[in-house]
Design an enzyme around this catalytic site. Structure first.
Site, PDB file in Angstrom:
ATOM      1  N   CYS A 161       0.830  -1.205   0.000  1.00  0.00           N
ATOM      2  CA  CYS A 161       0.000   0.000   0.000  1.00  0.00           C
ATOM      3  C   CYS A 161       0.866   1.258   0.000  1.00  0.00           C
ATOM      4  O   CYS A 161       2.082   1.180   0.051  1.00  0.00           O
ATOM      5  CB  CYS A 161      -0.910   0.023   1.229  1.00  0.00           C
ATOM      6  SG  CYS A 161      -1.811  -1.521   1.510  1.00  0.00           S
ATOM      7  N   THR A 162       0.235   2.400  -0.061  1.00  0.00           N
ATOM      8  CA  THR A 162       0.919   3.686   0.065  1.00  0.00           C
ATOM      9  C   THR A 162       0.125   4.563   1.014  1.00  0.00           C
ATOM     10  O   THR A 162      -1.092   4.716   0.856  1.00  0.00           O
ATOM     11  CB  THR A 162       1.037   4.386  -1.303  1.00  0.00           C
ATOM     12  OG1 THR A 162       1.647   3.502  -2.250  1.00  0.00           O
ATOM     13  CG2 THR A 162       1.881   5.645  -1.181  1.00  0.00           C
TER      14      THR A 162
END
Length: 487
Positions: free
Chosen positions: A3-4
């Protein structure tokens, strides 16, 4: 999940709100947005992955959740905001190193080898954390404390970063090995960028083990580091990234380029990101975890950055010309994102309507951000009744369809997508502003569900129209097209 994460302090935002945001990049995991009432919260939680069983408190609050539609692997609630206006996103899968894991191994589920033995439960992980924490906390700081107590008791089987926000503070927490952790209060004036790596690059251990004004950590952290010779710093500064994190060749393809592009967006003038004399490059291991942005940030900026694919650089996978660098690095806006949320806790409205959750389904590059009030007992069917099968009757699948159709026809489809994204943002802001004004002036805050229905009706209209346009565009580019005039 790969994810970010992006965090925005209240003095870094345009409206004095705090924002925590994360792309939940699962294996094409279908997602929905629901409200969990206290009566629906379990008294005993059982993890499907680790098989750990945990008794839960008797006083849960209502909270929003973005769980998986098909829960064969667990709930995976991802993100939400509770009735106390506390937001949470969990988790950013981060990195570690062999020194840490040798000193404090992950707590992994061990299935019995024969009938004489018993299964040994594992710890907690991304599947579980939102459900175990969010219903029981009344501030961002409370979130750190509750999760810390669970980690110390049950451990974890993976490395995770977790964000909490209320109207005043944002806290970022990172797990270390099986049972250890650190947490940092995000300074009000900064934005944080964290792409799948151990992020924290500064820490006051004395404060964390003392007053805990801006930092917290495991009580034995100082001796844990010393006894296991974990500290690699040689400048007298305490940099957790050098102690607990990673620095690998894969990081330079998968993680640091995202941090580079996010920093490039946030500080295009105060730092040099390109050229021979660049301060930071896509493979720099010292890209700052937090930056004071060159200008105030709005929700639109967070959405843009989390939709990024290295626009205006040689690494853009959609670039018309390839110099050998196109598609070299992992984009932020990736194809397999299930849901992205921006948990925004505002300071310019009454408590009853402080919390707004901006929901983005599917690949952020091609999807729109829809705001919804979280002080509700239920969410509209368009975002809550998502099926396991493809359907145009909900926002999740419609967003996925738009992305899949627009991607191979990027040059001709992206104008439709950009108009769509702007329309939903503009109309969404207008509807929120209208209901904010009505509810504030009347003192009647029971209109939040009505507002959400209007927001989803608007999103359905805009999404359907855009799906029609990108489908037509994709159809005209099919390889089996042929006209009599082509003879």
């Amino acid at each position: 999940m790969p994810c970010t994460t992006m965090l925005v302090g209240k003095k870094a935002s345009n409206d004095n709100s705090t924002m925590i945001a994360r792309t939940d990049d699962g294996p094409f995991d279908s997602k929905k947005v629901i409200v969990v009432e206290p009566s629906k919260q379990p008294k005993k939680y059982v993890s499907k992955i680790s098989h750990v069983e945990i008794d839960l408190p008797d006083d849960p609050m209502r909270y929003t959740s973005c769980p998986s539609v098909i829960q064969s692997r667990g709930i995976w609630a991802a993100t939400g905001i509770n009735a106390a206006n506390v937001g949470m996103t969990a988790t950013e899968t981060i990195t570690s190193n062999p020194r840490v894991l040798a000193a404090d191994p992950y707590v992994e589920y061990k299935k019995a080898k024969n009938k004489k033995e018993k299964d040994i439960p594992g710890g907690i992980g991304e599947e579980d954390i939102v459900v175990l924490v969010l219903p029981y906390i009344k501030s961002a700081r409370d979130g750190v404390k509750r999760l810390a107590s669970l980690l110390e008791k049950f451990g974890t089987y993976e490395p995770n970063g977790i964000a909490f926000n209320d109207c005043d503070e944002i806290w970022w927490m990172e797990t270390i090995g099986g049972h250890h952790w650190i947490a940092t209060r995000v300074p009000d004036e900064v934005a944080v960028i964290n792409p799948n790596q151990f992020g924290t690059d500064h820490f006051d251990l004395d404060d964390a083990l003392g007053d805990q004004k801006n930092y917290m950590c495991s009580a034995d952290m100082r001796t844990f580091i010393a006894d296991n010779y974990l500290d690699l710093n040689n400048d007298g500064k305490f940099n957790p990234r050098n102690i607990f994190g990673s620095c690998t060749d894969l990081d330079h393809i998968y993680n640091t380029p995202r941090a580079w592009y996010m920093g490039r967006c946030l500080t295009p003038f105060s730092h040099k990101w390109d050229g021979e004399n660049a301060e930071y490059t896509p493979t720099s291991d010292n890209i700052p975890w937090s930056l004071v942005p060159d200008r105030k940030l709005a929700v639109e900026d967070v959405k843009y950055i989390l939709s990024s694919h290295y626009q205006n650089t040689p690494y853009d996978p959609y670039a018309s010309h390839d110099n050998g660098q196109r598609g070299k690095y992992r984009s932020i806006g990736i194809n397999r994102t299930g849901v992205t949320s921006i948990c925004q806790i505002r300071n310019n409205v009454p408590d009853e309507i402080k919390a707004i959750e901006w929901i983005i389904f599917g690949s952020t590059t091609f999807s729109a951000a829809l705001p919804v009030y979280t002080n509700v007992s239920k969410m509209p069917k368009y975002i809550s009744e998502v099926t396991g099968d493809t359907s145009t009757e909900n926002l999740y699948w419609s967003s996925r369809l738009i992305g899949a159709l627009a991607d191979p026809n990027y040059p001709t489809s992206i104008p439709h997508v950009e108009r769509y994204q702007n329309a939903v943002m503009i109309k969404g802001r207008q509807i929120i502003a209208k209901y904010d004004k009505q509810m504030t002036s009347s003192g009647d805050f029971s209109q939040t569900e009505k507002a959400n229905e209007e927001l989803c009706d608007m999103a359905r209209e805009q999404t359907t129209a855009t799906l029609n346009r990108v489908l037509h565009d994709a159809s005209t580019h099919m390889k089996n097209g042929f006209n009599r005039a082509d003879n």
